[in-house]
Design an enzyme around this catalytic site. Structure first.
Site, PDB file in Angstrom:
ATOM      1  N   HIS A  72      -1.203  17.157   2.095  1.00 28.02           N
ATOM      2  CA  HIS A  72       0.149  17.722   2.158  1.00 28.02           C
ATOM      3  C   HIS A  72       0.767  17.760   0.767  1.00 28.02           C
ATOM      4  O   HIS A  72       0.888  16.730   0.118  1.00 28.02           O
ATOM      5  CB  HIS A  72       1.031  16.892   3.091  1.00 28.02           C
ATOM      6  CG  HIS A  72       0.807  17.196   4.541  1.00 28.02           C
ATOM      7  ND1 HIS A  72       1.684  16.849   5.532  1.00 28.02           N
ATOM      8  CD2 HIS A  72      -0.206  17.852   5.152  1.00 28.02           C
ATOM      9  CE1 HIS A  72       1.221  17.279   6.696  1.00 28.02           C
ATOM     10  NE2 HIS A  72       0.066  17.871   6.488  1.00 28.02           N
ATOM     11  N   TYR A 200      11.583  14.741   7.842  1.00 31.11           N
ATOM     12  CA  TYR A 200      12.425  13.555   7.948  1.00 31.11           C
ATOM     13  C   TYR A 200      13.844  14.065   8.242  1.00 31.11           C
ATOM     14  O   TYR A 200      14.434  14.736   7.396  1.00 31.11           O
ATOM     15  CB  TYR A 200      12.417  12.767   6.634  1.00 31.11           C
ATOM     16  CG  TYR A 200      11.105  12.068   6.334  1.00 31.11           C
ATOM     17  CD1 TYR A 200      10.037  12.736   5.750  1.00 31.11           C
ATOM     18  CD2 TYR A 200      10.947  10.711   6.625  1.00 31.11           C
ATOM     19  CE1 TYR A 200       8.834  12.078   5.462  1.00 31.11           C
ATOM     20  CE2 TYR A 200       9.754  10.040   6.345  1.00 31.11           C
ATOM     21  CZ  TYR A 200       8.710  10.734   5.768  1.00 31.11           C
ATOM     22  OH  TYR A 200       7.528  10.078   5.491  1.00 31.11           O
ATOM     23  N   PRO A 292       9.083   1.640   7.750  1.00 33.79           N
ATOM     24  CA  PRO A 292       8.092   2.719   7.602  1.00 33.79           C
ATOM     25  C   PRO A 292       8.615   4.016   6.981  1.00 33.79           C
ATOM     26  O   PRO A 292       7.830   4.931   6.711  1.00 33.79           O
ATOM     27  CB  PRO A 292       7.615   2.968   9.036  1.00 33.79           C
ATOM     28  CG  PRO A 292       8.660   2.394   9.908  1.00 33.79           C
ATOM     29  CD  PRO A 292       9.335   1.305   9.156  1.00 33.79           C
ATOM     30  N   LYS A 296       4.881   3.372   3.138  1.00 35.71           N
ATOM     31  CA  LYS A 296       4.287   2.568   2.066  1.00 35.71           C
ATOM     32  C   LYS A 296       3.434   1.381   2.524  1.00 35.71           C
ATOM     33  O   LYS A 296       2.656   0.848   1.731  1.00 35.71           O
ATOM     34  CB  LYS A 296       5.406   2.015   1.152  1.00 35.71           C
ATOM     35  CG  LYS A 296       6.079   3.064   0.297  1.00 35.71           C
ATOM     36  CD  LYS A 296       5.226   3.442  -0.897  1.00 35.71           C
ATOM     37  CE  LYS A 296       5.612   4.746  -1.512  1.00 35.71           C
ATOM     38  NZ  LYS A 296       4.770   5.891  -1.171  1.00 35.71           N
ATOM     39  N   TYR A 384       7.256   8.778  -3.447  1.00 28.89           N
ATOM     40  CA  TYR A 384       6.602   9.095  -2.167  1.00 28.89           C
ATOM     41  C   TYR A 384       5.087   9.208  -2.329  1.00 28.89           C
ATOM     42  O   TYR A 384       4.325   8.723  -1.496  1.00 28.89           O
ATOM     43  CB  TYR A 384       7.185  10.390  -1.580  1.00 28.89           C
ATOM     44  CG  TYR A 384       6.796  10.608  -0.140  1.00 28.89           C
ATOM     45  CD1 TYR A 384       7.501   9.987   0.888  1.00 28.89           C
ATOM     46  CD2 TYR A 384       5.709  11.411   0.190  1.00 28.89           C
ATOM     47  CE1 TYR A 384       7.132  10.160   2.221  1.00 28.89           C
ATOM     48  CE2 TYR A 384       5.333  11.591   1.524  1.00 28.89           C
ATOM     49  CZ  TYR A 384       6.052  10.965   2.525  1.00 28.89           C
ATOM     50  OH  TYR A 384       5.673  11.132   3.836  1.00 28.89           O
TER      51      TYR A 384
HETATM   52  P1  RFL Z   1      -2.385  -5.641  10.012  1.00 25.88           P
HETATM   53  O1  RFL Z   1      -2.721  -4.212  10.248  1.00 25.88           O
HETATM   54  O2  RFL Z   1      -1.252  -6.220  10.776  1.00 25.88           O
HETATM   55  O3  RFL Z   1      -3.706  -6.486  10.293  1.00 25.88           O
HETATM   56  C1  RFL Z   1      -3.706  -7.893  10.341  1.00 25.88           C
HETATM   57  C2  RFL Z   1      -4.861  -8.356  11.200  1.00 25.88           C
HETATM   58  O4  RFL Z   1      -4.890  -9.783  11.223  1.00 25.88           O
HETATM   59  C3  RFL Z   1      -5.107 -10.230  12.558  1.00 25.88           C
HETATM   60  N1  RFL Z   1      -4.560 -11.593  12.715  1.00 25.88           N
HETATM   61  C4  RFL Z   1      -5.323 -12.711  12.692  1.00 25.88           C
HETATM   62  N2  RFL Z   1      -6.628 -12.886  12.537  1.00 25.88           N
HETATM   63  C5  RFL Z   1      -7.105 -14.159  12.569  1.00 25.88           C
HETATM   64  N3  RFL Z   1      -6.308 -15.241  12.756  1.00 25.88           N
HETATM   65  C6  RFL Z   1      -4.977 -15.103  12.905  1.00 25.88           C
HETATM   66  N4  RFL Z   1      -4.194 -16.168  13.093  1.00 25.88           N
HETATM   67  C7  RFL Z   1      -4.427 -13.793  12.885  1.00 25.88           C
HETATM   68  N5  RFL Z   1      -3.178 -13.290  13.001  1.00 25.88           N
HETATM   69  C8  RFL Z   1      -3.271 -11.966  12.907  1.00 25.88           C
HETATM   70  C9  RFL Z   1      -4.404  -9.184  13.416  1.00 25.88           C
HETATM   71  O5  RFL Z   1      -4.904  -9.170  14.746  1.00 25.88           O
HETATM   72  C10 RFL Z   1      -4.727  -7.903  12.647  1.00 25.88           C
HETATM   73  O6  RFL Z   1      -5.924  -7.309  13.084  1.00 25.88           O
HETATM   74  O7  RFL Z   1      -2.072  -5.929   8.469  1.00 25.88           O
HETATM   75  P2  RFL Z   1      -2.705  -5.277   7.142  1.00 25.88           P
HETATM   76  O8  RFL Z   1      -4.195  -5.229   7.238  1.00 25.88           O
HETATM   77  O9  RFL Z   1      -2.026  -5.961   6.017  1.00 25.88           O
HETATM   78  O10 RFL Z   1      -2.253  -3.736   7.183  1.00 25.88           O
HETATM   79  C11 RFL Z   1      -0.902  -3.376   7.039  1.00 25.88           C
HETATM   80  C12 RFL Z   1      -0.604  -2.091   7.803  1.00 25.88           C
HETATM   81  O11 RFL Z   1      -1.086  -2.224   9.130  1.00 25.88           O
HETATM   82  C13 RFL Z   1       0.887  -1.766   7.813  1.00 25.88           C
HETATM   83  O12 RFL Z   1       1.470  -2.029   6.560  1.00 25.88           O
HETATM   84  C14 RFL Z   1       1.165  -0.283   8.149  1.00 25.88           C
HETATM   85  O13 RFL Z   1       0.765   0.012   9.459  1.00 25.88           O
HETATM   86  C15 RFL Z   1       2.646   0.053   7.973  1.00 25.88           C
HETATM   87  N6  RFL Z   1       2.967   1.432   8.364  1.00 25.88           N
HETATM   88  C16 RFL Z   1       2.738   2.493   7.506  1.00 25.88           C
HETATM   89  N7  RFL Z   1       2.148   2.291   6.317  1.00 25.88           N
HETATM   90  C17 RFL Z   1       1.860   3.352   5.494  1.00 25.88           C
HETATM   91  O14 RFL Z   1       1.331   3.144   4.397  1.00 25.88           O
HETATM   92  N8  RFL Z   1       2.139   4.659   5.849  1.00 25.88           N
HETATM   93  C18 RFL Z   1       2.718   4.948   7.047  1.00 25.88           C
HETATM   94  O15 RFL Z   1       2.882   6.133   7.346  1.00 25.88           O
HETATM   95  C19 RFL Z   1       3.075   3.850   7.924  1.00 25.88           C
HETATM   96  N9  RFL Z   1       3.629   4.072   9.101  1.00 25.88           N
HETATM   97  C20 RFL Z   1       3.565   1.674   9.604  1.00 25.88           C
HETATM   98  C21 RFL Z   1       3.884   3.036   9.956  1.00 25.88           C
HETATM   99  C22 RFL Z   1       3.833   0.645  10.500  1.00 25.88           C
HETATM  100  C23 RFL Z   1       4.421   0.925  11.700  1.00 25.88           C
HETATM  101  N10 RFL Z   1       4.665  -0.171  12.572  1.00 25.88           N
HETATM  102  C24 RFL Z   1       4.157  -0.239  13.885  1.00 25.88           C
HETATM  103  C25 RFL Z   1       5.192  -1.390  12.021  1.00 25.88           C
HETATM  104  C26 RFL Z   1       4.468   3.323  11.153  1.00 25.88           C
HETATM  105  C27 RFL Z   1       4.769   2.284  12.028  1.00 25.88           C
HETATM  106  C28 RFL Z   1       5.467   2.651  13.311  1.00 25.88           C
HETATM  107  C1  PHB Z   2       3.225   8.342  10.725  1.00 30.58           C
HETATM  108  O1  PHB Z   2       2.622   9.440  10.781  1.00 30.58           O
HETATM  109  O2  PHB Z   2       3.009   7.445  11.544  1.00 30.58           O
HETATM  110  C2  PHB Z   2       4.239   8.131   9.676  1.00 30.58           C
HETATM  111  C3  PHB Z   2       4.396   9.090   8.674  1.00 30.58           C
HETATM  112  C4  PHB Z   2       5.359   8.909   7.691  1.00 30.58           C
HETATM  113  C5  PHB Z   2       6.150   7.788   7.710  1.00 30.58           C
HETATM  114  C6  PHB Z   2       5.986   6.818   8.701  1.00 30.58           C
HETATM  115  C7  PHB Z   2       5.018   6.996   9.695  1.00 30.58           C
HETATM  116  O3  PHB Z   2       7.106   7.634   6.756  1.00 30.58           O
END
Ligand code: RFL
Ligand code: PHB
Length: 389
Positions: A72, A200, A292, A296, A384
């Site tokens: 994109h 957005y 989110p 990032k 971004y």
């Molecule tokens: P995770 O993905 O939470 O993985 C951690 C893992 O550790 C396990 N765990 C354990 N394992 C052993 N012993 C324990 N005691 C444990 N406790 C936990 C868990 O089961 C899990 O498998 O962390 P990690 O790897 O640091 O990754 C981070 C990302 O997942 C997170 O930052 C992103 O999803 C955030 N996020 C976004 N990030 C972006 O860069 N771009 C995006 O567009 C974006 N959109 C989002 C998002 C997060 C969202 N939510 C649900 C918070 C959109 C949403 C809605």
């Molecule tokens: C997503 O596609 O889940 C998404 C995209 C952009 C954002 C947050 C989440 O800023």
């Protein structure tokens, strides 16, 4: 069991670190408390910075991403019934890639399995010991049996609720936190995205985001109060609310259909300093959370583990500890800038329940300034697509 690096958590941070280390010939074991299906079932991030794409390339897991990822060159901001495009490529010469976190995780899991590297799934009662010494130990239970892993280093990649950060005495850390008075209700559906790029939207009724996973799969979000329950949101209610928050043109072309997944995520900013405690290193959501809005979270997790992998390669390959010693300070510089950007985008685009008329006017003036100033658009674009690593 004995390994060089014990990695706690098989989310994107843990799996990517494991892959980068394995590529460099550094032995590692991942200990994850959930099952592979549970980990893959979490629908989260969708936007990858070019630094993250490069990291996945370096880890040797970018084949499908190169094939299926959607590049994109711009994003759109919608408010007052109109859409305004921010051309990332023209403004800063870079783009982002749409490729779901689920797919990143799937690719990393497949590569790890193909290389025959140990991942312990469904580990219970994981605990971290002696990481202040040169001989850290990780203990866990699996199928009723107690296990112990002896290692040189522990990487705490176990997310915000994980055990790694909690294992550090509170007196050794300083934490910074802001909890926002709302969450995001997300919905995934096999319908064509409403537009070619992300929208957005800032609206009287609250923020909305139109994102996607592919040309046939959409991901939409609406801002909801923190108290909201997902059970109270039928698909119809979700589509109606989303439509009301979009500009008339988007609202008209929105294609609706049944949801595949719906969930509510709270919004939070959080940083733990430092990110190293003896031979325990925190990475990804274990050390920091961003709302989110700036996309990032996953990208910060990737830049943390790139830095950590470089530090560990320095130690094992070149007998040089300098990179590893710089880990926490180096990561935190990038993290705080991403925290600032995510907080700013969140503050700009959302409806705050306690905002008075003055606060609303400030938001409106800032949005108006943003779309009329190339300098302001460039600042948004630069953040971004991701600041230099
Ligand atoms: P995770 O993905 O939470 O993985 C951690 C893992 O550790 C396990 N765990 C354990 N394992 C052993 N012993 C324990 N005691 C444990 N406790 C936990 C868990 O089961 C899990 O498998 O962390 P990690 O790897 O640091 O990754 C981070 C990302 O997942 C997170 O930052 C992103 O999803 C955030 N996020 C976004 N990030 C972006 O860069 N771009 C995006 O567009 C974006 N959109 C989002 C998002 C997060 C969202 N939510 C649900 C918070 C959109 C949403 C809605
Ligand atoms: C997503 O596609 O889940 C998404 C995209 C952009 C954002 C947050 C989440 O800023």
């Amino acid at each position: 069991m004995r390994t060089q690096v014990a990695i706690i958590g098989a989310g994107p941070a843990g799996l990517l670190l494991g892959q980068l280390l394995a590529k460099a010939g550094i032995d590692n074991i991942i200990i994850e408390q959930r099952s592979p299906d549970y980990v893959l079932g979490r629908i989260r991030a969708g936007i990858l910075e070019s630094v993250t794409v490069d990291a996945l390339e370096r880890a040797g897991v970018a084949a499908r991403l190169r094939e299926d990822g959607l590049v994109h060159d711009g994003i759109e901001l919608a408010f007052d019934g109109r859409r305004h495009r921010i051309d990332l490529h023209v403004l800063v010469g870079r783009s982002v890639t749409v490729y779901g976190q689920t797919e990143v995780t799937r690719d990393l899991m497949a590569a790890r399995q193909a290389a025959g590297i140990t991942t312990v799934y469904e580990a219970q009662d994981v605990s971290l010991h002696d990481f202040g010494s040169a001989r850290p130990v990780v203990r866990y239970r699996k199928d009723g049996m107690a296990h112990e892993i002896h290692c040189d280093y522990i990487a705490g990649c176990d997310g915000f609720h994980g055990i790694s950060r909690q294992s550090v005495p509170q007196t050794a850390t300083q934490t910074f936190e802001r909890v926002y008075p709302f969450g995001w209700l997300g919905m995934l559906s096999d319908t064509p995205p409403v537009a070619d790029e992300l929208i957005y939207a800032s609206h009287e009724r609250g923020f909305a985001l139109c994102s996607m996973r592919s040309r046939t799969r959409s991901r939409y979000y609406v801002q909801v109060p923190s108290s909201e329950r997902v059970e109270d949101w039928s698909d119809e209610r979700f589509w109606d609310e989303l439509r009301r928050r979009l500009d008339p043109q988007s609202a008209q072309s929105l294609v609706t259909g049944p949801s595949i997944e719906k969930s509510i995520a709270p919004l939070r900013s959080f940083v733990c300093e430092p990110m190293r405690f003896g031979n325990l290193f925190l990475a990804g959501d274990a050390a920091h959370i961003v709302p989110p809005t700036g996309a990032k979270g996953l990208n910060l997790a990737a830049s943390d583990v790139l830095t950590l992998a470089d530090g560990l390669v320095g130690v094992y390959r070149h007998d040089d500890k300098r990179e590893l010693d710089a880990y926490s300070a180096r990561c935190l510089r990038r993290i705080w800038k991403a925290e600032r950007f995510s907080w700013w985008m969140t503050s700009l685009m959302h409806r705050f329940p306690d905002a008075d008329d003055f606060a609303r006017r400030m938001q409106q003036a800032e949005l108006d300034y943003l779309i009329s100033s190339e300098a302001a658009c460039r600042a948004l674009a630069e953040n971004y697509v991701g600041l230099p690593y």
